[in-house]
Motif scaffolding. Structure first.
Motif, PDB file in Angstrom:
ATOM      1  N   LEU A 177       0.827  -1.206   0.000  1.00 22.43           N
ATOM      2  CA  LEU A 177       0.000   0.000   0.000  1.00 22.43           C
ATOM      3  C   LEU A 177       0.861   1.256   0.000  1.00 22.43           C
ATOM      4  O   LEU A 177       0.370   2.350  -0.253  1.00 22.43           O
ATOM      5  CB  LEU A 177      -0.899   0.035   1.252  1.00 22.43           C
ATOM      6  CG  LEU A 177      -2.102  -0.904   1.316  1.00 22.43           C
ATOM      7  CD1 LEU A 177      -2.770  -0.803   2.684  1.00 22.43           C
ATOM      8  CD2 LEU A 177      -3.100  -0.610   0.205  1.00 22.43           C
TER       9      LEU A 177
ATOM     10  N   GLY B   5      -1.615  -1.244  -4.104  1.00 22.01           N
ATOM     11  CA  GLY B   5      -2.942  -0.810  -3.707  1.00 22.01           C
ATOM     12  C   GLY B   5      -2.937   0.585  -3.104  1.00 22.01           C
ATOM     13  O   GLY B   5      -1.911   1.059  -2.606  1.00 22.01           O
ATOM     14  N   LYS B   6      -4.085   1.237  -3.169  1.00 21.65           N
ATOM     15  CA  LYS B   6      -4.268   2.531  -2.513  1.00 21.65           C
ATOM     16  C   LYS B   6      -5.699   2.607  -1.993  1.00 21.65           C
ATOM     17  O   LYS B   6      -6.649   2.313  -2.717  1.00 21.65           O
ATOM     18  CB  LYS B   6      -4.010   3.678  -3.489  1.00 21.65           C
ATOM     19  CG  LYS B   6      -4.128   5.068  -2.851  1.00 21.65           C
ATOM     20  CD  LYS B   6      -3.861   6.155  -3.867  1.00 21.65           C
ATOM     21  CE  LYS B   6      -3.976   7.540  -3.225  1.00 21.65           C
ATOM     22  NZ  LYS B   6      -3.778   8.620  -4.213  1.00 21.65           N
TER      23      LYS B   6
ATOM     24  N   MET C 101     -10.900   1.106  -3.203  1.00 20.27           N
ATOM     25  CA  MET C 101      -9.458   1.001  -3.426  1.00 20.27           C
ATOM     26  C   MET C 101      -9.129   1.050  -4.910  1.00 20.27           C
ATOM     27  O   MET C 101      -9.978   0.750  -5.748  1.00 20.27           O
ATOM     28  CB  MET C 101      -8.930  -0.350  -2.893  1.00 20.27           C
ATOM     29  CG  MET C 101      -8.853  -0.500  -1.418  1.00 20.27           C
ATOM     30  SD  MET C 101      -8.195  -2.171  -1.021  1.00 20.27           S
ATOM     31  CE  MET C 101      -6.501  -2.064  -1.662  1.00 20.27           C
TER      32      MET C 101
ATOM     33  N   GLU D 127      -7.857  -1.219   6.920  1.00 25.82           N
ATOM     34  CA  GLU D 127      -6.561  -1.269   6.226  1.00 25.82           C
ATOM     35  C   GLU D 127      -5.983  -2.675   6.214  1.00 25.82           C
ATOM     36  O   GLU D 127      -5.391  -3.110   5.219  1.00 25.82           O
ATOM     37  CB  GLU D 127      -5.582  -0.300   6.897  1.00 25.82           C
ATOM     38  CG  GLU D 127      -4.238  -0.218   6.184  1.00 25.82           C
ATOM     39  CD  GLU D 127      -3.279   0.741   6.865  1.00 25.82           C
ATOM     40  OE1 GLU D 127      -3.303   1.928   6.507  1.00 25.82           O
ATOM     41  OE2 GLU D 127      -2.522   0.305   7.756  1.00 25.82           O
TER      42      GLU D 127
ATOM     43  N   ALA E  64      -7.288  -4.435   3.443  1.00 30.75           N
ATOM     44  CA  ALA E  64      -6.716  -3.966   2.175  1.00 30.75           C
ATOM     45  C   ALA E  64      -5.476  -4.798   1.837  1.00 30.75           C
ATOM     46  O   ALA E  64      -5.280  -5.206   0.679  1.00 30.75           O
ATOM     47  CB  ALA E  64      -6.362  -2.482   2.268  1.00 30.75           C
ATOM     48  N   TYR E  65      -4.656  -5.071   2.857  1.00 37.08           N
ATOM     49  CA  TYR E  65      -3.482  -5.933   2.650  1.00 37.08           C
ATOM     50  C   TYR E  65      -3.908  -7.355   2.288  1.00 37.08           C
ATOM     51  O   TYR E  65      -3.334  -7.987   1.391  1.00 37.08           O
ATOM     52  CB  TYR E  65      -2.602  -5.958   3.910  1.00 37.08           C
ATOM     53  CG  TYR E  65      -1.718  -4.739   4.046  1.00 37.08           C
ATOM     54  CD1 TYR E  65      -0.591  -4.589   3.236  1.00 37.08           C
ATOM     55  CD2 TYR E  65      -2.011  -3.738   4.968  1.00 37.08           C
ATOM     56  CE1 TYR E  65       0.230  -3.466   3.353  1.00 37.08           C
ATOM     57  CE2 TYR E  65      -1.207  -2.613   5.084  1.00 37.08           C
ATOM     58  CZ  TYR E  65      -0.084  -2.476   4.271  1.00 37.08           C
ATOM     59  OH  TYR E  65       0.729  -1.370   4.373  1.00 37.08           O
TER      60      TYR E  65
END
Length: 487
Positions: free
Chosen positions: A259, A267-268, A279, A293, A296-297
């Motif tokens: 990220l 990713g963002k 994302m 978050e 997200a990972y």
């Protein structure tokens, strides 16, 4: 029925007494499961030594004994094989007995401290959605296609594991996604398996009761990637300070996700709320149903593995956008008074910090965060005060309670959690050793739109007290108490 000599391939034999041409029907590491024509493998465990049960195994019908120390008296009609490591031997024997099942599947192992269950589960859901018949081996449950099999360990022992992989082949599975714990690596449960790829999530403070030092814990995790075969892939978290170290000696193709910096899978986060994550992944914008978050990972790890397995970016992201995570991982219930109850498996300082940090980012205003947390008995004691301090640092109110006390006194565990807490932390918490009463206290304290986190047990449906597993489901307790208290 195979002969003993057929399943001893790759086993390092030190001494052989008796015939290796005897027919064998199964391999047992527990003497209670031995039957006629069994091979009994004497394993030295944490609680018992299988060498003490060799005579019992023979009485029940074992025709061969695999051991690290020969009995003083050898029976003439029994075959004894002396090896250096019975953990390693049984893994290679199981691979032979079940005809190398892992080589007939695309087997992907997921390891790390946090995120293993979510990554493995979402990979299973994703590839099922993409039309494949899949297997799942995880902390929450094992699945053969749509058939659910309760899990007793994160990674089963080598015999059950190979038998399960064989069942998956027989059911038509082509992909299997599997959590690989540090215990499983160290105890050779995954030795002999042929992995198509491996995924690393992160590594933080955990299992020091078993591994003794953090360096040893890291070494064990890294050894999984060291042993991946050429032609396989390895996907690692570049934002974890040990993400590159994990792959430095692997023979697999290396890929990274991040990220924060340039990576193969970049990713963002555009938006993070209770409705999910907005994302970009490699410049494609997507909305996901998972929250936070840390997820997200997890999503980047899943995406990376899918691409390495040959799936298209567009189809992968479309399918991923529709999926939910694993049970007990950021599960939430909203009460009639709009109190949010979040149930999460977070049982390490880092996992607890991740969840609480996510909750703080989801707050719209001045909602209270009330955390209910305990620590397990007979496990790493050093993390107990860190868990309590983390909860107090990131919450408005904290109720310290019991988790799975196992054979320890719940009061003693709570005393350990309170050791060294800062003066500001001491103003925030109360103790309540009864877990249900602790959850009730949190709900009583909560007002509309406050957020209650019940951490540590997640998907578990029991509380382990003195060897007895009593029915206990955090999510059901929260749901019941919302109704009982009119909240």
């Amino acid at each position: 029925m195979k002969k003993l000599q057929d399943i001893l391939y790759k086993v390092h034999l030190r001494e052989v007494h008796g015939s290796t041409a005897v027919p064998v029907s199964n391999i047992q590491t527990d003497s209670r499961g031995v039957e006629s024509n069994s091979v009994f493998v004497a394993i030295r465990g944490e609680l018992a030594d299988g060498h003490q049960f060799i005579d019992q195994a023979i009485q029940k019908g074992a025709v061969a004994i695999i051991c690290e120390a020969l009995p003083q008296k050898l029976q003439e009609d029994i075959t004894y094989i002396l090896v250096s490591n019975t953990h390693e031997a049984v893994a290679n024997m199981a691979d032979q007995l079940y005809d190398h099942p892992s080589g007939k599947l695309k087997l992907v192992g997921v390891t790390g401290t946090n995120g293993k269950t979510t990554i493995a589960t979402v990979l299973f859901k994703l590839f099922t959605q993409l039309g494949h018949t899949c297997g799942l081996i995880s902390t929450v449950q094992n699945q053969v296609g749509q058939k659910v099999i309760p899990a007793t360990h994160t990674t089963p022992d080598a015999v059950r594991l190979n038998a399960l992989l064989r069942d998956m082949i027989d059911a038509g599975c082509t992909y299997v996604f599997m959590e690989v714990s540090s215990h499983a690596i160290h105890q050779h449960r995954v030795t002999g398996l042929q992995f198509a790829g491996g995924v690393f999530s992160n590594i933080t403070h955990d299992h020091l009761d078993y591994h003794k030092t953090f360096d040893e814990y890291i070494r064990v995790k890294k050894s999984f990637f060291d042993q991946l075969p050429a032609g396989s892939f390895a996907v690692s978290n570049l934002d974890d300070r040990r993400g590159e170290i994990m792959l430095q000696n692997t023979g697999a193709r290396k890929y990274y996700y991040s990220l924060k910096t340039l990576a193969d899978f970049k990713g963002k986060i555009l938006d993070n709320s209770l409705t999910g994550l907005q994302m970009t992944i490699n410049d494609r914008e997507v909305h996901f149903r998972l929250i936070g978050e840390f997820n997200a990972y997890n999503l980047l790890a899943v995406y990376g593995a899918a691409i390495c397995l040959g799936e298209s970016p567009e189809q992968t992201l479309t399918a991923l956008s529709m999926l939910t995570g694993a049970e007990g991982r950021f599960d939430y219930i909203i009460s009639s008074q709009l109190i949010i109850g979040i149930i999460d498996y977070a049982h390490t300082p880092d996992a607890l910090e991740n969840v609480l940090t996510t909750i703080r980012k989801l707050r719209k205003g001045h909602e209270q965060i009330i955390t209910v947390v305990g620590c397990g008995g007979d496990r790493d004691k050093t993390k107990r005060p860190i868990m309590a301090q983390t909860a107090c640092d990131l919450s408005d109110r904290v109720i310290l309670t019991s988790d799975n006390p196992r054979t320890e006194d719940a009061g003693a565990i709570l005393e350990d959690m309170q050791k060294g807490l800062s003066s500001s932390a001491r103003r925030k918490y109360v103790t309540e050793p009864d877990r249900r009463a602790a959850i009730q206290k949190a709900i009583e304290l909560a007002k509309s739109e406050d957020i209650i986190l019940v951490a540590g047990k997640g998907h578990e449906k029991y509380q382990d007290i003195n060897g007895i597993k009593y029915p206990f489901d955090d999510k059901e307790i929260v749901r019941e108490l919302f109704k009982e208290l009119g909240k």
